[in-house]
Design a protein around this motif. Structure first.
Motif, PDB file in Angstrom:
ATOM      1  N   ASP A  44       3.206  22.463  11.722  1.00  0.00           N
ATOM      2  CA  ASP A  44       3.613  22.218  10.335  1.00  0.00           C
ATOM      3  C   ASP A  44       3.563  20.728  10.001  1.00  0.00           C
ATOM      4  O   ASP A  44       3.124  20.333   8.908  1.00  0.00           O
ATOM      5  CB  ASP A  44       5.022  22.757  10.102  1.00  0.00           C
ATOM      6  N   GLN A  45       4.003  19.878  10.929  1.00  0.00           N
ATOM      7  CA  GLN A  45       3.945  18.438  10.702  1.00  0.00           C
ATOM      8  C   GLN A  45       2.509  17.948  10.569  1.00  0.00           C
ATOM      9  O   GLN A  45       2.200  17.108   9.721  1.00  0.00           O
ATOM     10  CB  GLN A  45       4.657  17.698  11.826  1.00  0.00           C
ATOM     11  N   GLN A  46       1.628  18.471  11.403  1.00  0.00           N
ATOM     12  CA  GLN A  46       0.225  18.081  11.317  1.00  0.00           C
ATOM     13  C   GLN A  46      -0.395  18.522  10.002  1.00  0.00           C
ATOM     14  O   GLN A  46      -1.173  17.780   9.378  1.00  0.00           O
ATOM     15  CB  GLN A  46      -0.550  18.676  12.499  1.00  0.00           C
ATOM     16  N   ALA A  47      -0.032  19.745   9.572  1.00  0.00           N
ATOM     17  CA  ALA A  47      -0.559  20.225   8.298  1.00  0.00           C
ATOM     18  C   ALA A  47      -0.043  19.378   7.137  1.00  0.00           C
ATOM     19  O   ALA A  47      -0.790  19.047   6.211  1.00  0.00           O
ATOM     20  CB  ALA A  47      -0.174  21.692   8.103  1.00  0.00           C
ATOM     21  N   ALA A  48       1.262  19.031   7.181  1.00  0.00           N
ATOM     22  CA  ALA A  48       1.816  18.184   6.131  1.00  0.00           C
ATOM     23  C   ALA A  48       1.158  16.806   6.134  1.00  0.00           C
ATOM     24  O   ALA A  48       0.861  16.230   5.078  1.00  0.00           O
ATOM     25  CB  ALA A  48       3.333  18.049   6.309  1.00  0.00           C
ATOM     26  N   ARG A  49       0.920  16.256   7.326  1.00  0.00           N
ATOM     27  CA  ARG A  49       0.250  14.960   7.427  1.00  0.00           C
ATOM     28  C   ARG A  49      -1.174  15.040   6.876  1.00  0.00           C
ATOM     29  O   ARG A  49      -1.632  14.127   6.166  1.00  0.00           O
ATOM     30  CB  ARG A  49       0.222  14.498   8.879  1.00  0.00           C
ATOM     31  N   ASP A  50      -1.875  16.116   7.184  1.00  0.00           N
ATOM     32  CA  ASP A  50      -3.226  16.274   6.654  1.00  0.00           C
ATOM     33  C   ASP A  50      -3.204  16.377   5.132  1.00  0.00           C
ATOM     34  O   ASP A  50      -4.085  15.812   4.460  1.00  0.00           O
ATOM     35  CB  ASP A  50      -3.874  17.522   7.254  1.00  0.00           C
ATOM     36  N   ARG A  51      -2.211  17.078   4.579  1.00  0.00           N
ATOM     37  CA  ARG A  51      -2.121  17.169   3.126  1.00  0.00           C
ATOM     38  C   ARG A  51      -1.844  15.809   2.506  1.00  0.00           C
ATOM     39  O   ARG A  51      -2.426  15.454   1.463  1.00  0.00           O
ATOM     40  CB  ARG A  51      -1.039  18.179   2.736  1.00  0.00           C
ATOM     41  N   ARG A  52      -0.945  15.024   3.140  1.00  0.00           N
ATOM     42  CA  ARG A  52      -0.666  13.685   2.613  1.00  0.00           C
ATOM     43  C   ARG A  52      -1.901  12.794   2.673  1.00  0.00           C
ATOM     44  O   ARG A  52      -2.191  12.046   1.733  1.00  0.00           O
ATOM     45  CB  ARG A  52       0.482  13.044   3.398  1.00  0.00           C
ATOM     46  N   LEU A  53      -2.644  12.865   3.775  1.00  0.00           N
ATOM     47  CA  LEU A  53      -3.849  12.063   3.886  1.00  0.00           C
ATOM     48  C   LEU A  53      -4.898  12.480   2.859  1.00  0.00           C
ATOM     49  O   LEU A  53      -5.570  11.637   2.261  1.00  0.00           O
ATOM     50  CB  LEU A  53      -4.420  12.186   5.304  1.00  0.00           C
ATOM     51  N   ARG A  54      -5.004  13.792   2.649  1.00  0.00           N
ATOM     52  CA  ARG A  54      -5.979  14.264   1.669  1.00  0.00           C
ATOM     53  C   ARG A  54      -5.584  13.820   0.261  1.00  0.00           C
ATOM     54  O   ARG A  54      -6.430  13.374  -0.537  1.00  0.00           O
ATOM     55  CB  ARG A  54      -6.077  15.792   1.735  1.00  0.00           C
ATOM     56  N   THR A  55      -4.282  13.922  -0.043  1.00  0.00           N
ATOM     57  CA  THR A  55      -3.813  13.468  -1.352  1.00  0.00           C
ATOM     58  C   THR A  55      -4.003  11.965  -1.517  1.00  0.00           C
ATOM     59  O   THR A  55      -4.444  11.486  -2.569  1.00  0.00           O
ATOM     60  CB  THR A  55      -2.335  13.835  -1.534  1.00  0.00           C
ATOM     61  N   GLY A  56      -3.670  11.206  -0.465  1.00  0.00           N
ATOM     62  CA  GLY A  56      -3.863   9.760  -0.533  1.00  0.00           C
ATOM     63  C   GLY A  56      -5.315   9.374  -0.697  1.00  0.00           C
ATOM     64  O   GLY A  56      -5.652   8.443  -1.434  1.00  0.00           O
ATOM     65  N   ALA A  57      -6.212  10.085  -0.010  1.00  0.00           N
ATOM     66  CA  ALA A  57      -7.642   9.793  -0.144  1.00  0.00           C
ATOM     67  C   ALA A  57      -8.135  10.092  -1.555  1.00  0.00           C
ATOM     68  O   ALA A  57      -8.925   9.325  -2.128  1.00  0.00           O
ATOM     69  CB  ALA A  57      -8.430  10.595   0.885  1.00  0.00           C
ATOM     70  N   ASP A  58      -7.664  11.209  -2.133  1.00  0.00           N
ATOM     71  CA  ASP A  58      -8.064  11.540  -3.507  1.00  0.00           C
ATOM     72  C   ASP A  58      -7.546  10.493  -4.492  1.00  0.00           C
ATOM     73  O   ASP A  58      -8.271  10.073  -5.408  1.00  0.00           O
ATOM     74  CB  ASP A  58      -7.543  12.925  -3.877  1.00  0.00           C
ATOM     75  N   GLU A  59      -6.294  10.078  -4.322  1.00  0.00           N
ATOM     76  CA  GLU A  59      -5.731   9.063  -5.218  1.00  0.00           C
ATOM     77  C   GLU A  59      -6.465   7.737  -5.080  1.00  0.00           C
ATOM     78  O   GLU A  59      -6.741   7.062  -6.082  1.00  0.00           O
ATOM     79  CB  GLU A  59      -4.240   8.879  -4.931  1.00  0.00           C
ATOM     80  N   LEU A  60      -6.787   7.363  -3.848  1.00  0.00           N
ATOM     81  CA  LEU A  60      -7.499   6.108  -3.639  1.00  0.00           C
ATOM     82  C   LEU A  60      -8.912   6.176  -4.226  1.00  0.00           C
ATOM     83  O   LEU A  60      -9.401   5.200  -4.818  1.00  0.00           O
ATOM     84  CB  LEU A  60      -7.563   5.788  -2.145  1.00  0.00           C
ATOM     85  N   ALA A  61      -9.574   7.320  -4.079  1.00  0.00           N
ATOM     86  CA  ALA A  61     -10.915   7.469  -4.648  1.00  0.00           C
ATOM     87  C   ALA A  61     -10.873   7.363  -6.171  1.00  0.00           C
ATOM     88  O   ALA A  61     -11.729   6.718  -6.786  1.00  0.00           O
ATOM     89  CB  ALA A  61     -11.513   8.804  -4.214  1.00  0.00           C
ATOM     90  N   HIS A  62      -9.860   7.998  -6.785  1.00  0.00           N
ATOM     91  CA  HIS A  62      -9.721   7.908  -8.240  1.00  0.00           C
ATOM     92  C   HIS A  62      -9.427   6.478  -8.672  1.00  0.00           C
ATOM     93  O   HIS A  62      -9.990   5.975  -9.666  1.00  0.00           O
ATOM     94  CB  HIS A  62      -8.608   8.844  -8.704  1.00  0.00           C
ATOM     95  N   ARG A  63      -8.566   5.805  -7.917  1.00  0.00           N
ATOM     96  CA  ARG A  63      -8.238   4.417  -8.252  1.00  0.00           C
ATOM     97  C   ARG A  63      -9.462   3.518  -8.136  1.00  0.00           C
ATOM     98  O   ARG A  63      -9.700   2.655  -8.993  1.00  0.00           O
ATOM     99  CB  ARG A  63      -7.135   3.912  -7.329  1.00  0.00           C
ATOM    100  N   LEU A  64     -10.254   3.701  -7.099  1.00  0.00           N
ATOM    101  CA  LEU A  64     -11.451   2.887  -6.923  1.00  0.00           C
ATOM    102  C   LEU A  64     -12.473   3.153  -8.019  1.00  0.00           C
ATOM    103  O   LEU A  64     -13.172   2.228  -8.461  1.00  0.00           O
ATOM    104  CB  LEU A  64     -12.063   3.159  -5.551  1.00  0.00           C
ATOM    105  N   ALA A  65     -12.559   4.397  -8.470  1.00  0.00           N
ATOM    106  CA  ALA A  65     -13.491   4.701  -9.555  1.00  0.00           C
ATOM    107  C   ALA A  65     -13.068   4.004 -10.848  1.00  0.00           C
ATOM    108  O   ALA A  65     -13.892   3.403 -11.548  1.00  0.00           O
ATOM    109  CB  ALA A  65     -13.577   6.213  -9.759  1.00  0.00           C
TER     110      ALA A  65
END
Length: 229
Positions: A44-65
């Motif tokens: 569960d912790q790994q899944a939550a960490r993966d979700r946070r990383l995926r969300t952070g990557a999406d936010e960073l990609a949007h910010r960079l755009a």
């Protein structure tokens, strides 16, 4: 008399299961439950960490755009070359969280640089600390002094006695050179005395006209009076 036959539990070489106590069974079950619970928590912790990383990557990609579009617009406004956004080889960062952190730090630095460029574009290149009217007056005055110097130099180089008024220089000294000084100051304000962003206010044309068309003839008359004794 034949020997009695042995039962299966008494035969040599056969495994005889040992009885397990209820306490040992419950202890083993408890340990297995703890292991299973820990494994589920880790998953569960790994899944939550993966979700946070995926969300952070999406936010960073949007910010960079958004940031790339802002930098492109800013470069177009400032008449600068378009920035090269993207097409950057990934660095050797094995940890995704560290890579996101470094990406956010780089984006913050780019935002700070864009803000600094925007602030500098809002200030004129020449004498940025002065008010616009004072800066314009100084530029017109510098152009008027330069024009007056040219007028006096022409007077000194003109043939004849210094006490004689060179009438051929009067139109230039009273009209031509003041007009050239005015347009020189006007052009200098447009090139150096106004920011690229924000307009920077008026060019103080009336003030420049007063400085050039009144100040220069006055200086020329003072110079004539001084040379004639």
């Amino acid at each position: 008399m034949p020997a009695p036959r042995r039962s299966g539990a008494e035969r040599p070489g056969r495994y005889a299961p040992q009885p397990v106590s209820w306490a040992a069974y419950t202890e083993t079950a408890r340990r297995l439950g703890e292991i299973l619970h820990g494994e589920r928590a880790r998953v569960d912790q790994q899944a939550a960490r993966d979700r946070r990383l995926r969300t952070g990557a999406d936010e960073l990609a949007h910010r960079l755009a958004v940031q790339g579009q802002h930098l492109a617009d800013l470069a177009g406004t400032l008449r600068l070359p378009q920035p090269q956004v993207g097409n950057v080889a990934p660095g050797p960062v094995p940890d995704p969280a560290e890579a996101l952190r470094r990406g956010a730090v780089a984006a913050d630095a780019a935002d700070a640089a864009a803000a600094e460029a925007h602030a500098r574009a809002g200030r004129p290149a020449l004498l940025p600390g002065l008010p616009p009217v004072a800066r314009n007056a100084l530029l017109y005055a510098a152009a008027a002094l330069l024009g007056s110097g040219v007028s006096m130099l022409l007077f000194l180089l003109s043939p004849g006695d210094l006490g004689r008024i060179p009438w051929q220089l009067v139109p230039w000294s009273l009209c031509g050179l003041p007009a050239l000084a005015f347009f020189a100051g006007y052009l200098a304000i447009g090139l150096l005395g106004r920011p690229r962003l924000g307009g920077g206010g008026t060019r103080s044309a009336r003030l420049g006209g007063a400085i050039c068309f009144l100040g220069m003839p006055l200086l020329w008359l003072v110079f004539l009076a001084a040379t004639r004794g």
